[in-house]
Design an enzyme around this catalytic site. Structure first.
Site, PDB file in Angstrom:
ATOM      1  N   VAL A  16     -32.789 -17.179  46.916  1.00  8.04           N
ATOM      2  CA  VAL A  16     -31.430 -16.711  46.655  1.00  8.04           C
ATOM      3  C   VAL A  16     -30.978 -15.755  47.754  1.00  8.04           C
ATOM      4  O   VAL A  16     -31.791 -15.172  48.462  1.00  8.04           O
ATOM      5  CB  VAL A  16     -31.335 -16.006  45.278  1.00  8.04           C
ATOM      6  CG1 VAL A  16     -31.611 -16.991  44.158  1.00  8.04           C
ATOM      7  CG2 VAL A  16     -32.295 -14.839  45.186  1.00  8.04           C
ATOM      8  N   CYS A  17     -29.666 -15.607  47.881  1.00  7.42           N
ATOM      9  CA  CYS A  17     -29.088 -14.679  48.851  1.00  7.42           C
ATOM     10  C   CYS A  17     -29.530 -13.257  48.528  1.00  7.42           C
ATOM     11  O   CYS A  17     -29.630 -12.927  47.343  1.00  7.42           O
ATOM     12  CB  CYS A  17     -27.560 -14.767  48.826  1.00  7.42           C
ATOM     13  SG  CYS A  17     -26.931 -16.255  49.636  1.00  7.42           S
ATOM     14  N   PRO A  18     -29.759 -12.410  49.499  1.00  3.17           N
ATOM     15  CA  PRO A  18     -29.611 -12.628  50.936  1.00  3.17           C
ATOM     16  C   PRO A  18     -30.858 -13.186  51.609  1.00  3.17           C
ATOM     17  O   PRO A  18     -30.889 -13.335  52.821  1.00  3.17           O
ATOM     18  CB  PRO A  18     -29.315 -11.224  51.459  1.00  3.17           C
ATOM     19  CG  PRO A  18     -30.142 -10.346  50.566  1.00  3.17           C
ATOM     20  CD  PRO A  18     -30.077 -11.003  49.202  1.00  3.17           C
TER      21      PRO A  18
END
Length: 82
Positions: A16-18
């Site tokens: 998942v981001c970041p």
């Protein structure tokens, strides 16, 4: 992933981001300027943020292909400004 020839490939659909961009950035570190990396990533934040961040760091996004299953294949050429 796409049928285009690339020098390396990474699948970041499980992160998942970041962290997505961090994984791509680390993969690019192993490449020489002008080499290409195929990135398999999810819809949403990853496809919105990763290409923009790559461009901001001087890399060239060559293509973005939607797969129809909520994922994308992106091909990026390593730039000399990173």
């Amino acid at each position: 992933m796409s049928g285009k020839h690339t020098d390396a490939a990474i699948d970041i659909t499980d992160v998942v981001c970041p962290i997505t961009f961090v994984k791509v950035k680390v993969a690019l570190e192993d490449l020489a300027d002008g080499q290409t990396l195929a990135v398999h990533l999810n819809d949403g934040e990853p496809i919105q943020n990763v290409p923009r961040s790559l461009k901001d760091e001087g890399h060239k996004v060559l293509s973005v292909d939607q797969n129809g299953d909520g994922t994308y294949d992106l091909v990026v050429e390593k730039g000399g400004l990173a």
